[in-house]
Design a protein around this motif. Structure first.
Motif, short mmCIF file in Angstrom:
data_model
loop_
_atom_site.label_atom_id
_atom_site.label_comp_id
_atom_site.label_asym_id
_atom_site.label_seq_id
_atom_site.Cartn_x
_atom_site.Cartn_y
_atom_site.Cartn_z
N PRO A 1 -3.87 -2.15 8.07
CA PRO A 1 -3.78 -1.09 7.05
C PRO A 1 -5.14 -0.43 6.78
O PRO A 1 -6.17 -1.08 6.91
CB PRO A 1 -3.35 -1.89 5.82
N THR A 2 -5.09 0.83 6.41
CA THR A 2 -6.29 1.53 5.95
C THR A 2 -6.41 1.24 4.45
O THR A 2 -5.47 1.47 3.70
CB THR A 2 -6.16 3.04 6.16
N VAL A 3 -7.56 0.71 4.06
CA VAL A 3 -7.76 0.40 2.65
C VAL A 3 -8.59 1.49 1.99
O VAL A 3 -9.70 1.80 2.45
CB VAL A 3 -8.42 -0.98 2.45
N ILE A 4 -8.06 2.10 0.94
CA ILE A 4 -8.75 3.17 0.24
C ILE A 4 -9.00 2.74 -1.21
O ILE A 4 -8.07 2.38 -1.93
CB ILE A 4 -7.92 4.48 0.24
N LEU A 5 -10.26 2.76 -1.58
CA LEU A 5 -10.65 2.37 -2.93
C LEU A 5 -10.92 3.65 -3.73
O LEU A 5 -11.61 4.54 -3.24
CB LEU A 5 -11.95 1.56 -2.82
N TYR B 1 -15.65 -4.59 -4.17
CA TYR B 1 -16.01 -4.11 -2.83
C TYR B 1 -16.20 -5.29 -1.87
O TYR B 1 -15.69 -5.30 -0.76
CB TYR B 1 -17.29 -3.27 -2.93
N ARG B 2 -16.95 -6.29 -2.35
CA ARG B 2 -17.20 -7.49 -1.52
C ARG B 2 -15.91 -8.20 -1.18
O ARG B 2 -15.69 -8.63 -0.05
CB ARG B 2 -18.11 -8.47 -2.29
N VAL B 3 -15.06 -8.33 -2.19
CA VAL B 3 -13.81 -9.06 -2.00
C VAL B 3 -12.91 -8.37 -0.97
O VAL B 3 -12.30 -9.01 -0.12
CB VAL B 3 -13.08 -9.24 -3.35
N VAL B 4 -12.87 -7.04 -1.03
CA VAL B 4 -12.06 -6.29 -0.06
C VAL B 4 -12.59 -6.54 1.34
O VAL B 4 -11.83 -6.79 2.29
CB VAL B 4 -12.08 -4.77 -0.38
N GLY C 1 -14.49 -5.05 7.43
CA GLY C 1 -14.54 -3.62 7.77
C GLY C 1 -13.94 -2.76 6.68
O GLY C 1 -14.19 -1.56 6.61
N ALA C 2 -13.13 -3.36 5.80
CA ALA C 2 -12.53 -2.61 4.70
C ALA C 2 -13.48 -2.66 3.49
O ALA C 2 -14.31 -3.56 3.41
CB ALA C 2 -11.18 -3.22 4.33
N PRO C 3 -13.38 -1.76 2.53
CA PRO C 3 -12.51 -0.58 2.50
C PRO C 3 -12.96 0.49 3.50
O PRO C 3 -14.14 0.66 3.73
CB PRO C 3 -12.66 -0.07 1.07
#
Lengths: 305, 446
Positions: free
Chosen positions: A100-104, A208-211, A217-219
């Motif tokens: 999946p592409t993760v968008i924050l 951010y770190r958790v993602v 590579g995400a977000p």
């Protein structure tokens, strides 16, 4: 309707002072000090900001001299071109190749983060993508309910915890669920936070770190939502958010009012962060890819059409 | 934080002026160019800036400045006066109805903070022994009604809602209910709308006609840019605005919108929002704000905060203890807790004079509130006896206290050392200022 048309329509509602003054200004024949002073004021009135304005006007003076520009149309074209040098001429699309592409989605309070997510989700599902939303605003009263309504409207699924839960945990679950369910896109909502609250920015760093930990590579996209009505503070917001979570793009909302959001020019100039989308209305389809040329045109359009 | 850069910029300009014996017109122009740029950068609307600078210049060029012995100070005085005048000269209060309930409508753009402000205003009124009814008339934004209900629950105040019906009808029914239940204030949360949206603006006009409210408050985000003028003018043209609420002032925006909105509407700014919690809400003091712009600090607000938080009687006891040197760790803990009630330290620091000028240095500095928590935990891990007589705390007691508070022995040592030092200083202070100490004891933390 095209973005250009929509923005123009928005502008038509209230014939802007800027428009009239532009028209007046560029029908003048000589470019004296008053001309440049007026020009400065017009850019400032569009919230471009002092520093960027002064730089633009300075460059315009040089250009007029070097290229011996005489006609008002030439000067206008030169100014547009200078702004496009900063904004870039081509639209910058979202990077959606990951699955999946993760968008924050980040921003201060009240800029329209949740609404932007709703509209983005609708856009993706319309393209046939499988979309998952993560309700990372666990702070504001009823923020989760608000996102749930958008999930229904956009036909996407939602991952949520209780109000007051750790946003990192919600988003971690979101990433895991997105991978497990084979979603194409995960859109993560976050609570609105003023960038001068150190503890809230630290919370964001953790998210951010958790993602990144949940999916290396995400977000893939970190979008900052800026309100076109906001003035110079947007630049400070962009700087601080960019330090907490490196931004990949800006979404400029509420462009259907009379505000120009010229501060995005300063953001692009100082931080090299492109505008990727603009919000031009309340409807679910009123989020459009940002087209720099059309945007600059709309700033300088002098006649109603 | 607020107006910080504007204030440091003006100070910088005037520092240069201050050195001068006599000002020429050119000097005044240089100074005013700085004022202009600073105001523009602070998001004050360019038209408002133009008028403001013209007024100041006219007065500056009058004989009073050019011939004054300290022209720099004279210019500061004029800028201060004009700034205060521009922002309204006195605190504007809410106007109650002759016969309750008093009806207040809150209007504004999307995301300006209307719903949060309704809750804050309700809390403010509740504290003053009123009984407000909150009305959820934002029927457009998803979950807006739910948001107000949650806030109402937190405040233990009634929220009136009828789902997604016509907002005018909702408001009417709410007023009826308020009369029945003896609520003396009705606060109507309306949907956010763009000032160019004719249909929604018409809806507000209808609501005004139906309710005949005593107050229509325009909620404005302090971060608003040049467009603040257009927005405020449009609302003013359609509705009988009676005041402004400025929100998100706890950010680092310079807040020039305050000046713009005030100048174009002529309406007073009645309240400011300073955070996300429902008690982060204050009346707006125009004169203090002007002082703040000029870097004179906001001491008045600080003192008022302290007075509201510090119990007068306790303060007197404390003062006596300090003078007789019976100040114990127990008292110290109590003081810390009172200080914490006054709000985030960062905010308190900004109100002190001189801090404006140090703005740049202060910017990176975050007051570590966690240190407070640590100190509190350490003292709370002590026995009553230890708190009153710290000299009995030997190394085994120290280890126990550290373990109990989840800190290190080192932290305990540090605290004891600091406490001793403080007591010593107080001893000296009492000797030195025996006569004058009385007035000061009220704010021992200063």
């Amino acid at each position: 309707m095209s973005l250009f048309g929509r923005i123009k329509e928005g502008l038509k509602k209230t014939r802007n002072i800027i428009m009239n003054r532009m028209e007046e200004l560029f029908t003048r024949q000589n470019f004296d000090e008053d001309f440049f002073a007026e020009l400065e004021e017009i850019l400032i009135a569009a919230d471009v900001g002092i520093e960027t304005t002064l730089e633009l006007v300075e460059k315009l003076r040089d250009k007029i001299r070097e290229e011996k520009l005489k006609a008002p149309e030439q000067v206008l074209a030169a100014l547009k071109s200078l702004i496009l040098d900063i904004l870039g001429r081509d639209p910058v699309p979202l990077q959606l190749e990951h699955k999946p592409t993760v968008i924050l989605v980040l921003g201060v309070n009240g800029v329209g983060k949740t609404t932007t997510i709703g509209k983005l989700a609708a856009r993706f599902t319309a393209e046939g993508k499988k979309v998952l939303l993560a309700a990372g605003d666990t702070f504001r009263a009823a923020a989760i309910e608000q996102l749930e309504i958008w999930a229904q409207r956009s036909h996407s699924d939602i991952i949520k915890h209780q109000q007051g839960a750790d946003p990192s945990a919600v988003i971690f679950d979101g990433v895991a669920a997105a991978a497990a369910r084979g979603a194409d896109v995960l859109l993560c909502d976050t609570a609105g936070r003023l960038h001068n609250k150190a503890n809230l920015m630290a919370e964001l760093k953790k998210v951010y770190r958790v993602v990144d930990k949940a999916l290396p590579g995400a977000p893939h996209e970190v979008l900052l939502v800026l309100d076109a009505t906001t003035g110079q503070n947007s630049l400070a917001q962009a700087k601080v958010f960019n330090e907490a979570a490196p931004l990949t793009g800006v979404v400029l909302t509420k462009l259907d009012g009379t505000a120009k959001g010229g501060i995005v020019i300063a953001v692009a100039r100082q931080l090299k962060i492109p505008v990727k989308f603009v919000g031009v209305g309340e409807g679910i389809d009123d989020l459009q890819p940002f087209d720099p040329v059309a945007y600059v045109e709309s700033i300088f359009t002098t006649k109603e059409q | 934080m607020l107006f910080e850069n504007l204030s440091s910029k003006l100070q910088e300009t005037f520092r240069r002026l201050r050195g001068k014996g006599k000002l020429t017109e050119k000097d005044v122009n240089t100074a005013l160019r700085e004022v202009r740029l600073a105001l523009l950068e602070a998001d004050v609307n360019f038209k408002v800036v133009k008028d403001f600078v013209a007024t100041v210049k006219e007065r500056c060029l009058g004989s009073e400045v050019l011939e004054s012995l300290t022209p720099g100070q004279m210019v500061i005085k004029i800028v201060n006066e004009e700034l205060t005048k521009l922002m309204g000269e006195s605190v504007a209060k809410l106007k109650p109805a002759d016969k309750p309930p008093t009806i207040i409508m809150l209007v504004g753009l999307q995301g300006s903070g209307k719903t949060t402000t309704v809750a804050k205003l309700a809390n403010h009124l509740k504290k003053a022994n009123h009984s407000p009814l909150l009305v959820a008339a934002d029927v457009y934004r998803p979950a807006a009604i739910k948001q107000l209900q949650v806030l109402g629950e937190q405040l233990k105040l009634p929220v009136f809602q009828m789902g997604q019906q016509n907002p005018v009808q909702i408001a009417r029914a709410a007023v009826e209910q308020a009369k029945k239940n003896h609520n003396d204030y009705v606060l109507v949360d309306t949907a956010g709308r763009l000032h160019v949206d004719e249909e929604l603006m018409d809806e507000l006009v209808q609501m005004e006609e139906a309710l005949q409210p005593q107050e229509i408050l325009l909620v404005v985000d302090a971060m608003t840019g040049q467009d603040a003028v257009t927005v405020a003018e449009s609302f003013k043209n359609r509705l009988g605005l009676t005041g402004i609420v400025l929100t998100k002032l706890d950010g680092d925006t310079r807040g020039g919108a305050a000046l713009s909105v005030r100048a174009v509407t002529g309406c007073p700014i009645k309240f400011v929002g300073l955070g996300e919690k429902t008690d982060a809400f204050e009346p707006f003091y125009p004169d203090r704000m002007a002082s703040r712009i000029l870097g004179m600090g906001d001491v008045l607000t600080l003192i008022e905060k302290a007075q509201a938080t510090f119990d007068e009687k306790k303060a007197k006891e404390l003062e006596k203890k300090m003078r007789t040197q019976q100040f114990t760790l127990e008292d110290f803990l109590e003081q810390l807790q009172q200080l914490k009630q006054m709000g985030p330290l960062q905010q308190l620091l900004e109100m002190l004079p001189g801090m404006g000028g140090m703005g740049k240095k202060l910017k990176g500095m975050q007051v570590d509130e966690k240190e407070f928590v640590k100190v509190e935990a350490i003292i709370q891990s002590m026995t009553k006896e230890e708190r009153h007589n710290p000299s009995i705390i030997n190394s085994s007691r120290r280890r126990r206290i550290a373990a109990g508070s989840g800190t290190k022995v080192q932290d305990v040592n540090n605290l004891l050392k600091q406490f001793n030092l403080m007591n010593k200083m107080m001893k000296q202070l009492t000797k030195m200022e025996k006569g004058r100490f009385k007035g000061r004891g009220r704010f021992p933390f200063m």
